[in-house]
Design a protein around this motif. Structure first.
Motif, mmCIF file in Angstrom:
data_model
loop_
_atom_site.group_PDB
_atom_site.id
_atom_site.type_symbol
_atom_site.label_atom_id
_atom_site.label_comp_id
_atom_site.label_asym_id
_atom_site.label_seq_id
_atom_site.Cartn_x
_atom_site.Cartn_y
_atom_site.Cartn_z
ATOM 1 N N GLN A 1 21.572 77.945 93.437
ATOM 2 C CA GLN A 1 21.102 77.611 94.774
ATOM 3 C C GLN A 1 20.334 76.303 94.789
ATOM 4 O OE1 GLN A 1 19.020 81.322 95.505
ATOM 5 N NE2 GLN A 1 20.522 81.837 97.065
ATOM 6 N N LEU A 2 19.674 76.001 93.671
ATOM 7 C CA LEU A 2 19.012 74.716 93.523
ATOM 8 C C LEU A 2 19.636 74.003 92.342
ATOM 9 C CD1 LEU A 2 15.134 75.027 93.900
ATOM 10 C CD2 LEU A 2 16.719 73.806 95.377
ATOM 11 N N GLN A 3 19.879 72.731 92.498
ATOM 12 C CA GLN A 3 20.469 71.963 91.419
ATOM 13 C C GLN A 3 19.743 70.643 91.273
ATOM 14 O OE1 GLN A 3 23.277 72.714 89.260
ATOM 15 N NE2 GLN A 3 22.337 70.972 88.241
ATOM 16 N N ALA A 4 19.218 70.409 90.080
ATOM 17 C CA ALA A 4 18.616 69.116 89.769
ATOM 18 C C ALA A 4 19.650 68.272 89.049
ATOM 19 C CB ALA A 4 17.381 69.301 88.907
ATOM 20 N N PHE A 5 19.728 67.020 89.380
ATOM 21 C CA PHE A 5 20.676 66.136 88.718
ATOM 22 C C PHE A 5 20.135 64.714 88.726
ATOM 23 C CE2 PHE A 5 22.345 64.433 92.694
ATOM 24 C CZ PHE A 5 22.104 65.459 93.583
ATOM 25 N N GLY A 6 20.789 63.875 87.929
ATOM 26 C CA GLY A 6 20.386 62.487 87.835
ATOM 27 C C GLY A 6 19.781 62.106 86.496
ATOM 28 N N GLY A 7 19.645 63.067 85.591
ATOM 29 C CA GLY A 7 19.092 62.759 84.286
ATOM 30 C C GLY A 7 20.027 61.921 83.443
ATOM 31 N N GLY A 8 19.510 61.490 82.299
ATOM 32 C CA GLY A 8 20.321 60.691 81.404
ATOM 33 C C GLY A 8 19.453 59.986 80.392
ATOM 34 N N LEU A 9 20.042 59.039 79.708
ATOM 35 C CA LEU A 9 19.348 58.249 78.696
ATOM 36 C C LEU A 9 18.886 56.942 79.320
ATOM 37 C CD1 LEU A 9 18.564 57.676 75.725
ATOM 38 C CD2 LEU A 9 20.872 56.738 75.426
ATOM 39 N N VAL A 10 17.627 56.632 79.128
ATOM 40 C CA VAL A 10 17.063 55.398 79.670
ATOM 41 C C VAL A 10 16.126 54.794 78.642
ATOM 42 C CG1 VAL A 10 15.196 56.633 80.824
ATOM 43 C CG2 VAL A 10 15.908 54.389 81.685
ATOM 44 N N GLN A 11 16.037 53.498 78.628
ATOM 45 C CA GLN A 11 15.153 52.823 77.681
ATOM 46 C C GLN A 11 13.713 52.862 78.168
ATOM 47 O OE1 GLN A 11 16.678 48.850 77.089
ATOM 48 N NE2 GLN A 11 18.189 49.546 75.589
ATOM 49 N N PRO A 12 12.774 52.802 77.262
ATOM 50 C CA PRO A 12 11.360 52.732 77.664
ATOM 51 C C PRO A 12 11.138 51.579 78.640
ATOM 52 C CG PRO A 12 11.522 53.108 75.318
ATOM 53 C CD PRO A 12 12.925 52.831 75.796
ATOM 54 N N GLY A 13 10.354 51.858 79.664
ATOM 55 C CA GLY A 13 10.114 50.867 80.704
ATOM 56 C C GLY A 13 11.113 50.909 81.826
ATOM 57 N N GLY A 14 12.176 51.668 81.642
ATOM 58 C CA GLY A 14 13.223 51.745 82.652
ATOM 59 C C GLY A 14 12.901 52.731 83.757
ATOM 60 N N SER A 15 13.848 52.896 84.663
ATOM 61 C CA SER A 15 13.673 53.767 85.821
ATOM 62 C C SER A 15 14.829 54.757 85.916
ATOM 63 C CB SER A 15 13.623 52.942 87.111
ATOM 64 O OG SER A 15 12.534 52.050 87.113
ATOM 65 N N LEU A 16 14.545 55.850 86.582
ATOM 66 C CA LEU A 16 15.558 56.882 86.797
ATOM 67 C C LEU A 16 15.209 57.613 88.078
ATOM 68 C CD1 LEU A 16 17.985 57.576 84.969
ATOM 69 C CD2 LEU A 16 16.660 59.496 84.090
ATOM 70 N N ARG A 17 16.220 58.043 88.777
ATOM 71 C CA ARG A 17 16.008 58.764 90.033
ATOM 72 C C ARG A 17 16.657 60.132 89.929
ATOM 73 N NH1 ARG A 17 14.832 56.986 95.250
ATOM 74 N NH2 ARG A 17 15.641 58.242 96.955
ATOM 75 N N LEU A 18 15.839 61.159 90.027
ATOM 76 C CA LEU A 18 16.328 62.534 89.989
ATOM 77 C C LEU A 18 16.430 63.076 91.406
ATOM 78 C CD1 LEU A 18 14.199 64.026 87.073
ATOM 79 C CD2 LEU A 18 16.343 62.746 86.957
ATOM 80 N N SER A 19 17.388 63.930 91.614
ATOM 81 C CA SER A 19 17.547 64.573 92.912
ATOM 82 C C SER A 19 17.612 66.078 92.741
ATOM 83 C CB SER A 19 18.816 64.076 93.617
ATOM 84 O OG SER A 19 18.722 62.709 93.940
ATOM 85 N N CYS A 20 17.163 66.763 93.768
ATOM 86 C CA CYS A 20 17.209 68.218 93.812
ATOM 87 C C CYS A 20 17.891 68.606 95.110
ATOM 88 C CB CYS A 20 15.795 68.792 93.762
ATOM 89 S SG CYS A 20 15.707 70.585 93.951
ATOM 90 N N ALA A 21 18.981 69.315 95.000
ATOM 91 C CA ALA A 21 19.742 69.696 96.181
ATOM 92 C C ALA A 21 19.841 71.211 96.274
ATOM 93 C CB ALA A 21 21.140 69.090 96.129
ATOM 94 N N ALA A 22 19.832 71.711 97.490
ATOM 95 C CA ALA A 22 19.925 73.149 97.724
ATOM 96 C C ALA A 22 21.214 73.485 98.444
ATOM 97 C CB ALA A 22 18.735 73.641 98.542
ATOM 98 N N SER A 23 21.741 74.615 98.080
ATOM 99 C CA SER A 23 22.885 75.144 98.816
ATOM 100 C C SER A 23 22.496 76.504 99.367
ATOM 101 C CB SER A 23 24.097 75.281 97.900
ATOM 102 O OG SER A 23 23.812 76.129 96.820
ATOM 103 N N GLU A 24 23.023 76.858 100.471
ATOM 104 C CA GLU A 24 22.833 78.160 101.108
ATOM 105 C C GLU A 24 21.481 78.328 101.782
ATOM 106 O OE1 GLU A 24 23.739 81.274 98.379
ATOM 107 O OE2 GLU A 24 25.645 80.409 97.780
ATOM 108 N N PHE A 25 20.559 77.372 101.665
ATOM 109 C CA PHE A 25 19.338 77.412 102.447
ATOM 110 C C PHE A 25 18.812 75.989 102.595
ATOM 111 C CE2 PHE A 25 15.945 76.777 99.265
ATOM 112 C CZ PHE A 25 16.641 76.981 98.094
ATOM 113 N N THR A 26 17.948 75.782 103.552
ATOM 114 C CA THR A 26 17.410 74.445 103.785
ATOM 115 C C THR A 26 16.017 74.342 103.173
ATOM 116 O OG1 THR A 26 16.547 75.136 105.938
ATOM 117 C CG2 THR A 26 18.730 74.117 105.911
#
Length: 119
Positions: A1-26
């Motif tokens: 029902q909840l899914q986190a995504f957007g992870g990965g490998l990044v170098q120190p000092g870098g940036s990353l954007r994670l998202s959390c999406a829901a299904s079946e409820f708001t």
């Protein structure tokens, strides 16, 4: 029902954007929190946002580097992470607080996404 995504490998000092999406409820009536768990360590809170937009960062070291935001139209909550450090390596999870307090108890834990900060 909840899914986190957007992870990965990044170098120190870098940036990353994670998202959390829901299904079946708001998500718009819930406080949404990000937690993380590094290898061999306890789970710790990262950031939380209430339905009002009020935010809470669980450690001062995260404030200023991490930004939590929500898009009710897309039914997602994002965590923008900047100036990443190797200590930020962890599995990141999103979860909901039905009481909209950022104090828990937490419900609907999503499947985590792994963030690895390494050169």
């Amino acid at each position: 029902q909840l899914q986190a995504f957007g992870g990965g490998l990044v170098q120190p000092g870098g940036s990353l954007r994670l998202s959390c999406a829901a299904s079946e409820f708001t998500l718009d009536h819930y406080a949404i929190s990000w937690f993380r768990q590094a290898p061999g360590k306890d789970r710790e809170g990262v950031a939380c946002m209430r339905s009002t937009g009020h935010t809470r960062y669980y450690e001062d070291s995260m404030r200023g580097r991490f930004t939590i935001s929500r898009d009710n139209a897309e039914n997602t909550v994002t965590l923008q992470k900047n100036r990443l450090k190797p200590d930020d390596t962890a599995v990141y999870y999103c979860t909901t607080d039905p009481h909209d307090s950022c104090l828990g108890p937490w419900a609907y834990w999503g499947q985590g996404t792994l963030v690895t900060v390494s050169s």
